[in-house]
Design a protein around this motif. Structure first.
Motif, PDB file in Angstrom:
ATOM      1  N   LYS A 229      13.661  44.068  36.483  1.00 36.14           N
ATOM      2  CA  LYS A 229      12.799  44.997  35.744  1.00 36.14           C
ATOM      3  C   LYS A 229      11.341  44.723  36.092  1.00 36.14           C
ATOM      4  CE  LYS A 229       9.952  45.879  32.133  1.00 36.14           C
ATOM      5  NZ  LYS A 229       8.878  45.109  31.506  1.00 36.14           N
TER       6      LYS A 229
ATOM      7  N   GLY B  62       7.414  45.684  35.124  1.00 33.42           N
ATOM      8  CA  GLY B  62       6.605  46.246  34.049  1.00 33.42           C
ATOM      9  C   GLY B  62       5.467  47.118  34.560  1.00 33.42           C
TER      10      GLY B  62
ATOM     11  N   THR C  42       2.088  47.039  34.822  1.00 35.28           N
ATOM     12  CA  THR C  42       1.055  46.651  35.791  1.00 35.28           C
ATOM     13  C   THR C  42       1.662  46.445  37.177  1.00 35.28           C
ATOM     14  OG1 THR C  42       1.284  44.445  34.847  1.00 35.28           O
ATOM     15  CG2 THR C  42      -0.743  45.595  34.349  1.00 35.28           C
TER      16      THR C  42
ATOM     17  N   ASP D 104      12.187  46.411  28.874  1.00 32.27           N
ATOM     18  CA  ASP D 104      12.853  45.095  28.913  1.00 32.27           C
ATOM     19  C   ASP D 104      14.287  45.241  28.418  1.00 32.27           C
ATOM     20  OD1 ASP D 104      10.403  43.954  29.586  1.00 32.27           O
ATOM     21  OD2 ASP D 104       9.907  43.442  27.510  1.00 32.27           O
TER      22      ASP D 104
ATOM     23  N   TYR E 291      10.204  41.010  35.760  1.00 30.60           N
ATOM     24  CA  TYR E 291       8.988  40.756  36.541  1.00 30.60           C
ATOM     25  C   TYR E 291       7.789  41.352  35.819  1.00 30.60           C
ATOM     26  CZ  TYR E 291      11.800  39.164  40.450  1.00 30.60           C
ATOM     27  OH  TYR E 291      12.645  38.455  41.237  1.00 30.60           O
ATOM     28  N   THR E 292       6.726  40.523  35.707  1.00 33.15           N
ATOM     29  CA  THR E 292       5.565  40.987  34.947  1.00 33.15           C
ATOM     30  C   THR E 292       4.273  40.429  35.530  1.00 33.15           C
ATOM     31  OG1 THR E 292       4.659  41.149  32.704  1.00 33.15           O
ATOM     32  CG2 THR E 292       5.912  39.155  33.206  1.00 33.15           C
ATOM     33  N   ASP E 293       3.194  40.462  34.740  1.00 29.92           N
ATOM     34  CA  ASP E 293       1.903  40.017  35.273  1.00 29.92           C
ATOM     35  C   ASP E 293       1.572  38.570  34.904  1.00 29.92           C
ATOM     36  OD1 ASP E 293       1.459  40.419  32.596  1.00 29.92           O
ATOM     37  OD2 ASP E 293      -0.179  41.851  32.823  1.00 29.92           O
TER      38      ASP E 293
ATOM     39  N   GLY F 267       5.719  33.623  33.790  1.00 30.32           N
ATOM     40  CA  GLY F 267       6.753  33.091  32.912  1.00 30.32           C
ATOM     41  C   GLY F 267       6.327  33.188  31.466  1.00 30.32           C
ATOM     42  N   VAL F 268       7.137  32.589  30.613  1.00 24.45           N
ATOM     43  CA  VAL F 268       6.790  32.524  29.189  1.00 24.45           C
ATOM     44  C   VAL F 268       5.938  31.276  28.998  1.00 24.45           C
ATOM     45  CG1 VAL F 268       7.680  32.315  26.844  1.00 24.45           C
ATOM     46  CG2 VAL F 268       8.935  33.677  28.540  1.00 24.45           C
TER      47      VAL F 268
ATOM     48  N   SER G 280       1.667  29.816  24.674  1.00 23.62           N
ATOM     49  CA  SER G 280       1.041  30.862  23.868  1.00 23.62           C
ATOM     50  C   SER G 280       0.495  31.894  24.841  1.00 23.62           C
ATOM     51  CB  SER G 280      -0.077  30.276  22.995  1.00 23.62           C
ATOM     52  OG  SER G 280      -0.460  31.243  22.030  1.00 23.62           O
TER      53      SER G 280
ATOM     54  N   ARG H  16      -3.765  34.853  27.709  1.00 20.42           N
ATOM     55  CA  ARG H  16      -5.024  35.608  27.586  1.00 20.42           C
ATOM     56  C   ARG H  16      -5.887  35.072  26.454  1.00 20.42           C
ATOM     57  NH1 ARG H  16      -3.523  41.943  28.721  1.00 20.42           N
ATOM     58  NH2 ARG H  16      -1.571  41.393  29.719  1.00 20.42           N
TER      59      ARG H  16
ATOM     60  N   MET I   2       9.583  33.900  18.859  1.00 21.49           N
ATOM     61  CA  MET I   2       8.284  34.168  19.492  1.00 21.49           C
ATOM     62  C   MET I   2       8.060  35.675  19.605  1.00 21.49           C
ATOM     63  SD  MET I   2       6.555  31.368  20.590  1.00 21.49           S
ATOM     64  CE  MET I   2       5.717  31.626  22.157  1.00 21.49           C
TER      65      MET I   2
ATOM     66  N   LYS J 281       4.485  39.535  22.978  1.00 21.03           N
ATOM     67  CA  LYS J 281       5.080  40.767  23.499  1.00 21.03           C
ATOM     68  C   LYS J 281       5.531  40.649  24.948  1.00 21.03           C
ATOM     69  CE  LYS J 281       2.910  43.450  19.968  1.00 21.03           C
ATOM     70  NZ  LYS J 281       1.623  43.844  19.473  1.00 21.03           N
ATOM     71  N   VAL J 282       5.626  39.433  25.439  1.00 23.98           N
ATOM     72  CA  VAL J 282       6.053  39.270  26.837  1.00 23.98           C
ATOM     73  C   VAL J 282       7.475  39.808  27.019  1.00 23.98           C
ATOM     74  CG1 VAL J 282       6.634  36.824  26.476  1.00 23.98           C
ATOM     75  CG2 VAL J 282       6.223  37.650  28.779  1.00 23.98           C
TER      76      VAL J 282
HETATM   77  P1  ADP Z   1       4.867  44.368  31.254  1.00 28.26           P
HETATM   78  O1  ADP Z   1       3.998  45.568  31.402  1.00 28.26           O
HETATM   79  O2  ADP Z   1       5.205  43.730  32.551  1.00 28.26           O
HETATM   80  O3  ADP Z   1       6.072  44.629  30.404  1.00 28.26           O
HETATM   81  P2  ADP Z   1       3.579  43.067  28.994  1.00 28.26           P
HETATM   82  O4  ADP Z   1       2.126  43.339  28.872  1.00 28.26           O
HETATM   83  O5  ADP Z   1       4.509  43.821  28.126  1.00 28.26           O
HETATM   84  O6  ADP Z   1       3.970  43.273  30.531  1.00 28.26           O
HETATM   85  O7  ADP Z   1       3.876  41.502  28.798  1.00 28.26           O
HETATM   86  C1  ADP Z   1       3.172  40.558  29.548  1.00 28.26           C
HETATM   87  C2  ADP Z   1       1.990  40.021  28.734  1.00 28.26           C
HETATM   88  O8  ADP Z   1       2.493  39.332  27.591  1.00 28.26           O
HETATM   89  C3  ADP Z   1       1.153  38.986  29.424  1.00 28.26           C
HETATM   90  O9  ADP Z   1       0.160  39.557  30.228  1.00 28.26           O
HETATM   91  C4  ADP Z   1       0.595  38.142  28.278  1.00 28.26           C
HETATM   92  O10 ADP Z   1      -0.754  38.450  27.990  1.00 28.26           O
HETATM   93  C5  ADP Z   1       1.439  38.540  27.085  1.00 28.26           C
HETATM   94  N1  ADP Z   1       1.991  37.375  26.364  1.00 28.26           N
HETATM   95  C6  ADP Z   1       1.971  37.204  25.017  1.00 28.26           C
HETATM   96  N2  ADP Z   1       2.521  36.048  24.675  1.00 28.26           N
HETATM   97  C7  ADP Z   1       2.919  35.451  25.822  1.00 28.26           C
HETATM   98  C8  ADP Z   1       3.559  34.204  26.118  1.00 28.26           C
HETATM   99  N3  ADP Z   1       3.916  33.344  25.147  1.00 28.26           N
HETATM  100  N4  ADP Z   1       3.817  33.909  27.408  1.00 28.26           N
HETATM  101  C9  ADP Z   1       3.467  34.769  28.388  1.00 28.26           C
HETATM  102  N5  ADP Z   1       2.860  35.944  28.175  1.00 28.26           N
HETATM  103  C10 ADP Z   1       2.573  36.292  26.913  1.00 28.26           C
END
Ligand code: ADP
Ligand code: ASP
Ligand code: MG
Length: 411
Positions: free
Chosen positions: A7, A9, A11, A154, A172-174, A177-178, A181, A184, A203, A209-210
């Protein structure tokens, strides 16, 4: 040879160049002999843009029509990615949720997946095609287009992986990993190699919202191996696992989540009779408003105060309902506050350690941050604080629980 659901996302498919890059990546896996199903989101910002258009017509757009519209974002990216794959000599075909037949209930804008018809997908995979599926959308039994709630791609990815019994679902995202916290907000956050489903679920539901909450629920329920990875950087990412390692080094806290989406309501001077909580919260639940935290104070002069939190989107509605209730039961007044935030520490290690909550309260006290509400469960402690202190609170807790990344040389 493995069957992998990947998957990507918003960006990661946010421009034509990115889509070309994703196509390159998918091609590499396929050249390796893997069967691939790709799920994509809309280009970043597109879903918000579409919702903005609808809001120019009406502050509360008709949910069915909203879904017809917002689902188009993903219809664009699936076609573009399929084109980019075909251009590279990779046979590919794109499908909307309706075309696959991702059957959902009829709760527009927050539908749940009920069933996935995997026949078309299996035929395509057998014929050597990469299948590209639109995230975030499905169709109900009457043929209406539905969407799965923000971040819902997701869940599409995980649900497809479960239906196809895939070897892995890769998100796959920006970020790579997790993290302990949101990186950003906490520059010293660290990537976790592993996190348990249980912790990830906490979490996600407490604001990280990861991953969409439902995707984690699905993965736990159907035992889907789930990994979060960076779209364009190599690395192991974070594996969401079932087992809690019994190692001594198990951290007490795995992560810190936060949420700015809640609002607080208080009804004061409530006559303290049996059934008060029911009288206050019954009408709220009848209005379809979900309540999160609840506090009832000890009665004083036979009256009590009662406070609870709801999603900020439900605040005005909840206020209206509560004011009615206040009149009916003869309460003194209703007050509300939208400038709040919830901060939570999460970790299965809490089960075997005492004093975690007091360490949290101590760290917040040291910064002079007042706690307005508290709630605890076996693996989390949440507090409500004034929103302006959110970042300070999260960073202080990150340090207090020794989660900060070691400083790199020269720093
Ligand atoms: P996508 O568009 O790929 O679905 P999201 O914006 O939904 O991406 O999720 C990725 C974002 O989640 C990251 O850029 C980050 O800022 C945020 N985020 C919040 N909590 C966490 C965490 N515990 N670990 C990683 N990313 C996190
Ligand atoms: N495009 C949808 C959203 O922005 C779904 C997703 O990206 O997961 O919420
Ligand atoms: Mg997302």
């Amino acid at each position: 040879m493995a069957l992998i659901v990947q998957k990507f996302g918003g960006t990661s498919v946010g421009s034509i160049e990115r889509i070309e890059q994703v196509a390159e990546k998918v091609k590499k896996f396929r050249d390796n002999g893997d069967d691939i199903v790709v799920v994509v989101s809309a280009m970043s910002g597109e879903t918000n843009r579409l919702i903005g258009l609808a809001k120019q017509i009406s502050e509360q757009p008709v949910p069915r029509e909203l879904d017809v519209m917002v689902s188009t974002g993903e219809q664009v990216t699936i076609a573009l990615l399929a084109m980019a794959l075909i251009k590279r000599g990779v046979p590919a075909v794109s499908y909307t949720g309706n075309q696959v037949r991702i059957l959902t209930d009829s709760s527009f804008t927050k539908a749940r997946i009920l069933q996935i018809d995997d026949r078309k997908l299996r035929t395509d995979l057998k014929a050597g095609r990469v299948v590209v599926v639109a995230g975030f959308q499905g169709v109900d039994e009457h043929g209406n287009i539905t969407t799965l709630g923000r971040g819902g791609s997701d869940t599409t990815g995980v649900a497809l992986a479960a239906a196809l019994k895939a070897d892995e679902c890769q998100i796959y995202t920006d970020v790579d990993g997790v993290y302990t916290s949101d990186p950003r907000v906490v520059p010293k956050a660290q990537r976790l190699d592993k996190i348990t489903f249980e912790e990830m679920l906490e979490m996600a539901s407490l604001g990280s919202k990861v991953l969409q909450i439902r995707s984690v629920e699905f993965a736990g329920k159907y035992n889907v191996p789930l990994r979060v990875l960076h779209s364009f950087q190599e690395g192991p990412g974070t594996l969401i696992t079932i087992d809690e390692e019994e190692s001594m080094e198990q951290p007490i806290i795995s992560g810190i989540a936060f949420n700015r989406d809640e609002a607080k309501l208080t009804i004061r001077g409530v006559p303290d009779n049996p059934g008060v909580a029911f009288k206050i919260l019954g009408p709220i639940s009848e209005a379809n408003i979900e309540v999160d935290m609840i506090v009832q104070n000890i009665a004083h002069d036979n009256t009590t105060d009662f406070t609870f939190t709801v999603h900020r989107n439900d605040y005005l509605n909840a206020m209206r309902v509560l004011e009615n209730t206040a009149r009916e039961i003869g309460a003194r007044e209703v007050i509300g506050d939208t400038d709040i935030a919830k901060v939570s520490i999460v970790g299965v290690g809490m089960r075997s350690h005492a004093g975690v909550a007091s360490r949290m309260f101590g760290a917040l006290a040291k910064e002079g941050i007042n706690i307005q509400m508290i709630s605890t469960s076996e693996i989390k402690v949440s507090v409500v604080i004034e929103e302006k202190y959110l970042e300070l609170a999260v960073r202080s807790l990150h340090t207090a629980f020794e989660l900060d990344a070691p400083a790199r040389q020269g720093e």
